[in-house]
Every structure is written in C-alpha cells, then in structure tokens.
Design an enzyme around this catalytic site. Structure first.
Site, PDB file in Angstrom:
ATOM      1  N   CYS A 342       0.794  -1.231   0.000  1.00 50.68           N
ATOM      2  CA  CYS A 342       0.000   0.000   0.000  1.00 50.68           C
ATOM      3  C   CYS A 342       0.830   1.287   0.000  1.00 50.68           C
ATOM      4  O   CYS A 342       0.464   2.241  -0.705  1.00 50.68           O
ATOM      5  CB  CYS A 342      -1.025  -0.010   1.141  1.00 50.68           C
ATOM      6  SG  CYS A 342      -0.530  -0.882   2.622  1.00 50.68           S
ATOM      7  N   ARG A 371       7.528 -11.245   5.085  1.00 45.78           N
ATOM      8  CA  ARG A 371       7.333 -11.036   6.524  1.00 45.78           C
ATOM      9  C   ARG A 371       7.990 -12.193   7.266  1.00 45.78           C
ATOM     10  O   ARG A 371       7.826 -13.347   6.879  1.00 45.78           O
ATOM     11  CB  ARG A 371       5.843 -10.950   6.868  1.00 45.78           C
ATOM     12  CG  ARG A 371       5.154  -9.774   6.193  1.00 45.78           C
ATOM     13  CD  ARG A 371       3.673  -9.712   6.472  1.00 45.78           C
ATOM     14  NE  ARG A 371       3.017  -8.717   5.629  1.00 45.78           N
ATOM     15  CZ  ARG A 371       1.708  -8.527   5.572  1.00 45.78           C
ATOM     16  NH1 ARG A 371       0.898  -9.263   6.317  1.00 45.78           N
ATOM     17  NH2 ARG A 371       1.194  -7.612   4.769  1.00 45.78           N
ATOM     18  N   GLN A 389       0.545 -11.164  -2.926  1.00 45.40           N
ATOM     19  CA  GLN A 389      -0.823 -10.710  -2.696  1.00 45.40           C
ATOM     20  C   GLN A 389      -1.451 -10.243  -4.008  1.00 45.40           C
ATOM     21  O   GLN A 389      -0.796  -9.580  -4.810  1.00 45.40           O
ATOM     22  CB  GLN A 389      -0.830  -9.549  -1.698  1.00 45.40           C
ATOM     23  CG  GLN A 389      -0.386  -9.913  -0.300  1.00 45.40           C
ATOM     24  CD  GLN A 389      -0.412  -8.714   0.624  1.00 45.40           C
ATOM     25  OE1 GLN A 389       0.158  -7.672   0.316  1.00 45.40           O
ATOM     26  NE2 GLN A 389      -1.075  -8.851   1.760  1.00 45.40           N
ATOM     27  N   ASP A 391      -3.107  -7.779  -4.732  1.00 49.13           N
ATOM     28  CA  ASP A 391      -3.380  -6.539  -4.016  1.00 49.13           C
ATOM     29  C   ASP A 391      -3.931  -5.470  -4.950  1.00 49.13           C
ATOM     30  O   ASP A 391      -3.534  -5.394  -6.112  1.00 49.13           O
ATOM     31  CB  ASP A 391      -2.082  -6.043  -3.383  1.00 49.13           C
ATOM     32  CG  ASP A 391      -2.293  -5.458  -1.997  1.00 49.13           C
ATOM     33  OD1 ASP A 391      -3.454  -5.277  -1.615  1.00 49.13           O
ATOM     34  OD2 ASP A 391      -1.290  -5.199  -1.322  1.00 49.13           O
ATOM     35  N   HIS A 393      -5.508  -1.158  -4.607  1.00 52.17           N
ATOM     36  CA  HIS A 393      -5.897  -0.022  -3.770  1.00 52.17           C
ATOM     37  C   HIS A 393      -6.726   0.936  -4.610  1.00 52.17           C
ATOM     38  O   HIS A 393      -6.331   1.312  -5.712  1.00 52.17           O
ATOM     39  CB  HIS A 393      -4.654   0.656  -3.194  1.00 52.17           C
ATOM     40  CG  HIS A 393      -3.904  -0.255  -2.273  1.00 52.17           C
ATOM     41  ND1 HIS A 393      -2.861  -1.052  -2.703  1.00 52.17           N
ATOM     42  CD2 HIS A 393      -4.098  -0.548  -0.964  1.00 52.17           C
ATOM     43  CE1 HIS A 393      -2.424  -1.775  -1.697  1.00 52.17           C
ATOM     44  NE2 HIS A 393      -3.151  -1.489  -0.631  1.00 52.17           N
ATOM     45  N   LYS A 477     -12.227  -3.379   8.610  1.00 49.83           N
ATOM     46  CA  LYS A 477     -12.115  -4.259   7.446  1.00 49.83           C
ATOM     47  C   LYS A 477     -13.220  -5.314   7.450  1.00 49.83           C
ATOM     48  O   LYS A 477     -13.886  -5.547   8.458  1.00 49.83           O
ATOM     49  CB  LYS A 477     -10.743  -4.937   7.418  1.00 49.83           C
ATOM     50  CG  LYS A 477     -10.405  -5.744   8.665  1.00 49.83           C
ATOM     51  CD  LYS A 477      -9.011  -6.352   8.558  1.00 49.83           C
ATOM     52  CE  LYS A 477      -8.671  -7.171   9.802  1.00 49.83           C
ATOM     53  NZ  LYS A 477      -7.423  -7.945   9.646  1.00 49.83           N
ATOM     54  N   HIS A 523      -8.358  -0.838   0.548  1.00 49.78           N
ATOM     55  CA  HIS A 523      -7.427  -1.935   0.305  1.00 49.78           C
ATOM     56  C   HIS A 523      -8.256  -3.191   0.031  1.00 49.78           C
ATOM     57  O   HIS A 523      -9.234  -3.447   0.735  1.00 49.78           O
ATOM     58  CB  HIS A 523      -6.556  -2.220   1.533  1.00 49.78           C
ATOM     59  CG  HIS A 523      -5.868  -1.030   2.125  1.00 49.78           C
ATOM     60  ND1 HIS A 523      -4.499  -0.934   2.223  1.00 49.78           N
ATOM     61  CD2 HIS A 523      -6.346   0.111   2.687  1.00 49.78           C
ATOM     62  CE1 HIS A 523      -4.168   0.202   2.812  1.00 49.78           C
ATOM     63  NE2 HIS A 523      -5.284   0.852   3.112  1.00 49.78           N
TER      64      HIS A 523
END
Length: 652
Positions: A342, A371, A389, A391, A393, A477, A523
């Site tokens: 992000c 991570r 991910q 992902d 946004h 979320k 997100h």
C-alpha cells in the site's frame, strides 16, 4: 418474595421471565426443560460468556449455550485444557503451566516439564488419566481472589509463569478455578463439572516460546480435542484422516506443484512448472476480471526505504516484527524488504496531480511481500515468509466509498463462486472502543469507515459476525471466511477502508469547486495471498482442479515408440488451440501410462496407436469415467472447449 429479590431475564426470543436474584444459567435452563439443563455448557450474560452455575445478580439478557454454539464448544474445550493440566500434574509432579486456551478445534496447554520430555507415545497414559478424572464429575469452582493472595498461592506452588501473568492483572479481575485437586489462574468460563467430557484425544506436541517471545524459554505445547460423545470423536478422527489425504503439502509434492529448499530458506516456496502454470491461470483469471472492473495494473519494487514505512505508520506499529533490513554499501541508506504494497501505491497516486474526474482510481498488482514468521509457525503454503498478494488499492471520493465497497464485495464473491467456495461468511472487524490508542485517525473518520462497511455488507445480505478490536491500525475491514470440502474454515479475501494513509502521505485531488480534498483509500485482496489460496484450493479439490485451471489438461499416450511422432503432432496441434498437456514418451505399457495419468489427476488421456494414426484420430479417456470413444483433433478441440464453457457458464 419481595420485588427486590426478583430479576428479569430476557431470552434470545425476546421473552422476559422473572427469576430469584442469584439464579444461574443452569437454573434458567432447568426451568425451561430437563433436556436443556443436561446440555447447557455456559451462558452468555449481557454479551459476556459466564459459567453456567455463576449467580446472576441483576436484570440481564441471557443466551444459554450448548454444544451447538461456538461459545459453548469454546467453554467445553477450555475446561478440557484444565482437565489436561490436572492429569499432567498428577502424572508429572512439579510441572509448571503457561496458558491453556480453547482454539477453533480443541485446545492446547503450554507446559514446562523441567528435565522431562514428552512424545506421542505418552499420550495414551495422559488420555486415560484425563478420562479417569472426568468420570469423577468434579465441579469447576470459581473463586475471585486478590492480587496478593494469587501471588502468594503461586509463589508457594513455585509456578513463575503464573506469577508473571498475575503481575499484569489488577485487583478485582483475578479468579482461580478449581476442579478436583487442581487449581489454576483463569478468567473462565468453565463447564458445571468434568462429567460432560466423554471422549478425549491428544493430537500433537510442538514447541512454543513463552508469551510468543523468542527470547523466552521454549515450552512444550500439547494439543488435544474432546467431545461429549465418543461417536463425535470417531467422526472427527475420520475427517482428520481425510484431511491428511488432501494435505496440500502431500499433494503439492505428488503433483509436482511446488517445493522448498533449506538453502533458499525456510518459508520461501519454489514453484515448479506445473505449479507456476496453475498460478498463472489464477492470475490471468483475476486480471481479466479486474480489467473488466476498471482496475489498472501497476508494478512496484520488492523493497522500500525505511522513510516510506515511517510515513505510512507501519514502522511505528510493527517495527522489527515485520521489517527485514537490506544491507547497502551506503550506511546512510536504510532499505527494507517490502512487507506490504500500500505505501508504494500511495506514491504512485502522488506521482501527478489528480482531479475529482480521475476518481475512482483502482491500482492492482500481484505484489510479492516478505514477513518474518517464526520457524515453528511455518506451514506449507499457508504460513510462509514470502508470498504474493493479489493486491489493489482504490482511491475514491467520500461519496464513492460505499459503491466501491459493494463492487469489491461482488468481485470477491465472483472469485469464490467460480472456484467452488460456495460456503462463506464474513467478519466485520472494528476497532476496540476501549483501546483507541491502538489505532490512528479521528473518531469521525473511523465512524464513517465502519458505517460504510456495515451498510455495504447488509446491502449484499452477507452472513456476518462483528469482532471488536480486530481492525487494522488504520481502518476497519471485512474479512471473508470460506469453508472447504471438509468443513474447515479459512480466512481468505479482505477489504479495508482507510482514511489515514492518504492523510499521512498528503494525497489530494482537486474537487469540482477547485478546492483540495483528501481521497479515501480502499485496500482489497480477493485471494488474500496466492500461496494460501492455492493451498486451500488444493485441499478443497483434493488436487483435482476444474478443467480450465488444471496445469496439465491432457496426457497424450502413444501405445509404442512407433507412434511418438504422431503423438508429438497431436500435442502441437492441440497446444495451438490453448489446450495444455504433455506426451508420455516412456517405454511403458499403455495400462501403466493410463494409471499414472489417473494418479496425477490429468483430466483427459488421448491414446494413439496404429488405427488413430491412420485415421488422424485420438482415442479419448476421461479421468474417473473411462473411454469416450474416438475423435478427430477438431472434434476433440470442440468438445474440450465446450466443457470449459460449461464449467464457467454460471460464473461469467
């Protein structure tokens, strides 16, 4: 009886009943029916789960909890953890105890056995002791106690782990529970007595650092599960065996999808050709859906400067727990492996001025992040250190938030339906109103964000549960939970509303009135991560993927070497028709080739011999169905494409 001695109890159906002050959940159950009294495990009193025999001193809303309720099972399994501890103390005098919570399926207890060690071979004796103690039907007795008294008790017992826990508690919040000869520090709740626990199975042993801190001593974590009936335990153990057959680690190896290497590093999967094809198919599927939905693809680096994450707030909240520094020749530069995408996408938004006419902007990336997970927590593809991910946004105006949220819900449900996840629920994760220091941003922004999620979920008639304290530090979320073919629940897709990061990065757009405004950021990740999603997909399908997704859709099987050239010709012709597969050139009998193709779950087998070569045909077999007859290559290609269309007809 005076009015002061009567309390009013409101039951879930809205009915209100009068009871003497000090009545318990068990007493309420007994007044309703003998059967309910036999089955009540605990009671939810004004939203808090209590012991079934704990006195209720004032008017309250009460829900009686049985084995059919998740909270009832949690009470049952937490009580079973105490039963395990009692058995261990009887068999291993001097054992010290950490914590023993209920988990989604069963319970565990972290224990320090000193110089002793346990193995699976010790389980039978511990289980027998647990069952012996359960048959005594000892009551779980709750006792509020002062901090000083609790400290004295566990000092005399010599249990430093409980003393450390007590140091973090306050007077008025400390209770002990005793059953039989065992007493534990615990807030509860617990069963009325141990007699409800009829079937016991210890399942695993693992190491666990005390309080999840690698600097602390490693304790022995003993996992178990219990049931009120032996039949239910038998059914559970059967399901466990079925799950082992579907284990994605086992199937991933058998199907040549992925592997791991100690030299590469723990938790860093290596995708083999078939697995890479599977990933690419999934990515292609979602890319097409995203393009139709107005997303624009972007690509960002695998690293970022420390300053980027200080701006986003992630460094302050997570620091060394999530970030792995990268050494550079210049000591003044600090770069980190990217743990999330992000902040990079915020910088893409900021790359040029934006107008209200540009919004919403939807940036999508299959971004790999890193991570550091503790080695003991790594598990196949479901818990890794490097993952990708899906992902995206969305940057939008305040008046567009709800509509964009609804569009993302629709995309997530489209993904689930197409891939066979028909059973799902959603968790609305809000901030804890009693711990606002955990979060960033104003109350007004949080209230707007939470309202958008709640309203959108209701508008799509989602089956939801609400959890306080589970929000991200920057916003609430919506997490999607799916149930697989074995009834197990997994958290996959997520959608989050964020008013904070645009503010921290100074993101703006020019409104229709020529004034500057801050966009809202959404997100979202329908898969969650490619690794976990594929792991769950493997287990849900037992490795037998939908035809459109199969890495290898056909196996071309020449009866002998004489027909290899024709087999290669068939392969190339069908490859041009976007049908994926391989030619089995091994010097094996055709029966063996067919069996091996079946084992590796190839949907179609095309057998070629003299007749097929002369007639320019293939003999078609389908996995699990057998012979479908002879077809020309054009006929098979048409048949195959029709199968694909039928497979996807309900989802396009």
């Amino acid at each position: 009886m005076s009015d002061q001695e009567i309390i009013k109890i409101t039951l879930p159906d809205g009915s209100v009943r009068d009871y003497p002050k000090g009545t318990s959940g068990y007493g309420i159950a007994s007044s309703i029916s003998e059967g309910l009294a036999r089955n009540v495990l605990s009671a939810q009193v004004n939203g808090e789960v209590w012991d079934a025999n704990r006195p209720i001193e004032s008017d309250a809303q009460v829900k009686l909890l049985t084995w059919n309720d998740a909270e009832g099972k949690a009470t049952f399994w937490h009580s079973s953890a105490h039963l395990l501890a009692e058995a261990l103390e009887a068999l291993y005098p001097g054992v010290k105890f950490g914590t023993g919570p209920a988990i989604e399926k069963g319970f565990y207890y972290d224990v320090d056995l000193g110089d002793k060690s346990l193995s699976n071979e010790d389980f039978a004796a511990i289980e027998a002791k647990m069952q012996e103690l359960a048959r005594q039907k000892n009551e779980f007795v709750r006792k509020p106690i002062s901090k000083a008294e609790a400290h004295d008790y566990f000092t005399q017992k010599g249990d430093e782990y409980k003393l450390e826990l007590i140091d973090g508690l306050q007077d008025g919040q400390i209770t002990l529970y005793t059953q039989g000869n065992f007493t534990d520090l615990c807030r509860g709740p617990h069963l009325p007595n141990t007699g409800s626990i009829k079937a016991v199975k210890l399942t695993n042993i693992a190491g666990a650092y005390w309080r999840n801190n690698q600097d602390n001593k490693q304790l022995t974590r003993i996992y178990g599960i219990t049931f009120p009936k032996q039949k239910e335990l038998d059914e559970y153990l059967f399901q466990v065996e079925e799950a082992k057959k579907r284990d994605h680690r086992k199937l991933g190896k058998e199907l040549d999808l992925f592997t791991f290497s100690e030299k590469v590093g723990q938790g860093l999967p290596l995708w083999l050709p078939k697995g890479a094809m599977l990933r690419e198919r999934l990515e292609s599927f979602l890319r097409k859906a995203q393009l139709r939905a107005g997303y624009q693809p972007v690509v960002t680096p695998h690293i970022g400067s420390k300053a980027l994450y200080e701006t986003s707030g992630h460094w302050e909240k997570y620091g060394k727990d999530s970030f792995q520094p990268i050494r550079t020749p210049d000591s003044d530069e600090e770069f980190m492996l990217k743990p999330m995408n992000c902040p990079h996408h915020c910088e893409i938004y900021k790359a040029r001025p934006r107008s209200y006419r540009d919004l919403p902007l939807r940036f999508a990336e299959f971004g790999t992040v890193y991570r550091y997970e503790q080695s003991g927590e790594l598990h196949g593809l479901t818990r890794v250190r490097g993952f990708t991910q899906d992902d995206a946004h969305i940057f939008c105006r305040t008046d567009q938030v709800k509509e964009e949220f609804l569009r993302v819900i629709d995309l997530v449900l489209y993904v689930f339906k197409t891939l066979g996840f028909d059973e799902y629920s959603a968790q609305i994760s809000l901030r804890d109103p009693n711990n606002k220091a955990k979060y960033i941003g104003s109350d007004e922004d949080w209230e707007k964000a939470e309202r958008a999620i709640i309203e959108a979920s209701a508008e799509r008639n989602l089956q939801t549960v609400t959890e306080l304290g589970e929000a991200a530090f920057y916003g609430p979320k919506l997490d999607f939970m799916v149930r697989d073919a074995l009834g197990r629940k997994w958290q996959l897709g997520t959608i989050q509303v964020d008013y904070q990061m645009p503010q921290r990065f100074g993101l703006e757009y020019i409104g229709s009135d020529n004034q500057r405004y801050q966009p809202v950021m959404i997100h979202r990740a329908p898969f969650g991560s490619m690794e976990r999603f594929i792991a769950i997909l493997i287990e849900n399908t037992a490795g037998q993927f939908p035809l459109w997704l199969s890495p290898e859709q056909i196996a071309i099987l020449p009866i002998s070497e004489k027909y290899s050239d024709y087999a290669d010709e068939v392969f190339l012709t069908l490859q041009d028709a976007d049908i994926r597969g391989f030619v089995d050139h091994r010097d094996e009998k055709i029966g063996r080739k067919i069996r091996d193709a079946e084992v590796t779950k190839v949907p179609f087998m095309l057998i070629v011999g003299e007749k097929e070569q002369n007639d320019r045909m293939v003999s078609v077999r389908r996995k699990g169905e057998g012979d479908l007859g002879s077809m020309s290559l054009d006929e098979f290609s048409d048949f195959f494409q029709k199968e694909i269309r039928n497979n996807l007809a309900n989802f396009s």
